[in-house]
Design a protein around this motif. Structure first.
Motif, short mmCIF file in Angstrom:
data_model
loop_
_atom_site.label_atom_id
_atom_site.label_comp_id
_atom_site.label_asym_id
_atom_site.label_seq_id
_atom_site.Cartn_x
_atom_site.Cartn_y
_atom_site.Cartn_z
N GLN A 57 6.51 9.74 -0.39
CA GLN A 57 6.85 9.35 0.98
C GLN A 57 7.08 7.85 1.16
OE1 GLN A 57 7.34 11.76 3.43
NE2 GLN A 57 7.22 12.96 1.54
N ILE A 58 6.76 7.04 0.16
CA ILE A 58 6.86 5.58 0.32
C ILE A 58 8.24 5.14 0.81
CG2 ILE A 58 6.79 3.35 -0.90
CD1 ILE A 58 4.50 4.53 -2.63
N PRO A 59 9.36 5.63 0.24
CA PRO A 59 10.67 5.16 0.73
C PRO A 59 10.95 5.53 2.19
CG PRO A 59 10.90 6.15 -1.43
CD PRO A 59 9.51 6.45 -0.95
N ASP A 60 10.26 6.53 2.72
CA ASP A 60 10.44 6.88 4.13
C ASP A 60 9.87 5.80 5.05
OD1 ASP A 60 11.57 9.23 3.27
OD2 ASP A 60 9.81 10.47 3.71
N HIS A 61 9.00 4.97 4.52
CA HIS A 61 8.35 3.93 5.31
C HIS A 61 8.77 2.52 4.91
CE1 HIS A 61 5.76 7.07 6.93
NE2 HIS A 61 5.70 7.52 5.69
N PHE A 62 9.40 2.41 3.77
CA PHE A 62 9.86 1.11 3.25
C PHE A 62 11.31 1.27 2.80
CE2 PHE A 62 5.33 0.92 3.05
CZ PHE A 62 5.02 -0.39 3.38
N ASP A 63 12.23 0.81 3.63
CA ASP A 63 13.65 1.00 3.33
C ASP A 63 14.14 0.15 2.17
OD1 ASP A 63 13.65 -1.46 4.60
OD2 ASP A 63 15.12 -0.90 6.13
N ASN A 64 13.31 -0.75 1.70
CA ASN A 64 13.68 -1.60 0.57
C ASN A 64 13.05 -1.13 -0.75
OD1 ASN A 64 11.05 -2.38 1.46
ND2 ASN A 64 11.25 -4.32 0.38
N VAL A 65 12.57 0.11 -0.79
CA VAL A 65 11.87 0.65 -1.96
C VAL A 65 12.59 1.88 -2.49
CG1 VAL A 65 9.76 1.84 -2.71
CG2 VAL A 65 9.59 -0.25 -1.37
N LYS A 66 12.75 1.92 -3.81
CA LYS A 66 13.15 3.12 -4.53
C LYS A 66 12.06 3.43 -5.53
CE LYS A 66 18.17 2.96 -4.38
NZ LYS A 66 19.40 2.94 -5.19
N LEU A 67 11.83 4.71 -5.76
CA LEU A 67 10.80 5.13 -6.70
C LEU A 67 11.44 5.56 -8.01
CD1 LEU A 67 8.55 7.21 -4.30
CD2 LEU A 67 8.31 4.80 -4.97
N ASP A 68 10.71 5.38 -9.07
CA ASP A 68 11.16 5.73 -10.41
C ASP A 68 10.09 6.64 -11.00
OD1 ASP A 68 11.86 5.19 -13.40
OD2 ASP A 68 13.43 4.09 -12.34
N ALA A 69 9.77 6.50 -12.26
CA ALA A 69 8.79 7.35 -12.94
C ALA A 69 7.43 7.25 -12.24
CB ALA A 69 8.67 6.94 -14.40
N PHE A 70 6.69 8.36 -12.27
CA PHE A 70 5.38 8.42 -11.62
C PHE A 70 4.55 9.52 -12.26
CE2 PHE A 70 2.71 10.27 -8.17
CZ PHE A 70 1.89 9.17 -7.95
N VAL A 71 3.24 9.30 -12.32
CA VAL A 71 2.33 10.34 -12.78
C VAL A 71 0.97 10.14 -12.10
CG1 VAL A 71 1.42 9.09 -14.81
CG2 VAL A 71 1.46 11.59 -14.81
N VAL A 72 0.37 11.27 -11.77
CA VAL A 72 -1.01 11.28 -11.27
C VAL A 72 -1.89 11.67 -12.44
CG1 VAL A 72 -2.65 12.33 -9.67
CG2 VAL A 72 -0.29 11.95 -8.94
N MET A 73 -2.88 10.86 -12.72
CA MET A 73 -3.86 11.13 -13.77
C MET A 73 -5.20 11.45 -13.10
SD MET A 73 -2.08 10.83 -16.53
CE MET A 73 -3.28 10.64 -17.84
N PRO A 74 -6.21 11.87 -13.86
CA PRO A 74 -7.48 12.24 -13.22
C PRO A 74 -8.10 11.14 -12.35
CG PRO A 74 -7.42 13.09 -15.44
CD PRO A 74 -6.21 12.20 -15.29
N ASN A 75 -7.97 9.89 -12.79
CA ASN A 75 -8.65 8.81 -12.06
C ASN A 75 -7.73 7.63 -11.73
OD1 ASN A 75 -8.30 7.72 -14.59
ND2 ASN A 75 -10.47 7.37 -14.97
N HIS A 76 -6.44 7.81 -11.86
CA HIS A 76 -5.51 6.74 -11.52
C HIS A 76 -4.10 7.30 -11.38
CE1 HIS A 76 -5.23 6.88 -15.98
NE2 HIS A 76 -4.00 6.38 -15.83
N VAL A 77 -3.23 6.48 -10.85
CA VAL A 77 -1.81 6.82 -10.81
C VAL A 77 -1.04 5.68 -11.47
CG1 VAL A 77 -1.99 8.24 -8.72
CG2 VAL A 77 -1.39 5.82 -8.51
N HIS A 78 0.05 6.04 -12.12
CA HIS A 78 1.00 5.07 -12.67
C HIS A 78 2.33 5.33 -12.00
CE1 HIS A 78 -1.35 3.64 -16.07
NE2 HIS A 78 -1.42 4.84 -16.63
N GLY A 79 3.03 4.27 -11.63
CA GLY A 79 4.35 4.46 -11.07
C GLY A 79 5.20 3.22 -11.21
N ILE A 80 6.49 3.41 -11.08
CA ILE A 80 7.43 2.30 -11.06
C ILE A 80 8.04 2.26 -9.67
CG2 ILE A 80 9.56 1.34 -11.99
CD1 ILE A 80 8.89 2.80 -14.65
N ILE A 81 7.92 1.12 -9.04
CA ILE A 81 8.53 0.88 -7.74
C ILE A 81 9.63 -0.15 -7.93
CG2 ILE A 81 8.18 -0.18 -5.46
CD1 ILE A 81 5.40 1.01 -5.39
#
Length: 185
Positions: A57-81
């Motif tokens: 949902q991040i791009p719905d609130h930030f028009d200057n953001v595109k999302l790339d790779a992402f993963v949810v892990m047991p105790n953290h998240v990794h992503g490319i913004i």
């Protein structure tokens, strides 16, 4: 005595600047709120599903953001913004106004440390807040670590390597647990 934590952001870098950013956000005390990995596959809890949903949902609130790779892990998240330029090709520069603290040293200090509008920190803060509010509304115990890790991606090779790291993270979980999650970049 005043105590201000030193920022872990790159000194002098404007995090509203168009670029790709690798983000890692950990849960407080690295508690496994988001699920577990079995045979290299991440199984999400409801909190993990919320973490995935609100990231999307991040791009719905930030028009200057595109999302790339992402993963949810047991105790953290990794992503490319990716912070993208606005329509005229420039990056957004916003200001904060703290009217109740005008003309004070505290006002200046708060302006320095507060996330700037349309910045990477503003997007991450909004994301963390959305996940936390959802978990609280569902009466789930949940808490994030107060900070997040970022890496400014400066080349296509680095971007490709980080995308692969994110994709492979669940499969490499068992061997990765002994190392810092941020040690590879």
């Amino acid at each position: 005595m005043e105590y201000w934590r030193k920022s872990i952001r790159l000194d002098g870098w404007d995090y509203r600047f168009p670029s790709f950013y690798f983000i890692t956000i950990c849960t407080k005390d690295r508690i496994h709120y988001f699920g577990e990995i079995r045979d290299g596959v991440m199984g999400l809890t409801e909190q993990g599903c919320a973490a995935w949903y609100f990231w999307d949902q991040i791009p719905d609130h930030f028009d200057n953001v595109k999302l790339d790779a992402f993963v949810v892990m047991p105790n953290h998240v990794h992503g490319i913004i990716q912070i993208i330029p606005n329509e005229n090709g420039s990056h957004s520069v916003g200001t904060l106004h703290a009217t109740s603290l005008q003309n004070t040293g505290l006002n200046n200090r708060m302006s320095e440390i507060s996330p700037k509008p349309k910045s990477l920190s503003a997007a991450v803060r909004s994301y963390k807040s959305a996940v936390t509010r959802w978990c609280n509304a569902k009466n789930y115990e949940f808490s994030w670590q107060s900070r997040f890790y970022d890496h400014i991606i400066r080349s296509q090779k680095s971007l490709d390597n980080i995308r692969l790291y994110i994709e492979m993270n669940p499969r490499n979980w068992e061997s990765d647990q002994e190392h810092s999650i941020n040690s590879q970049f």
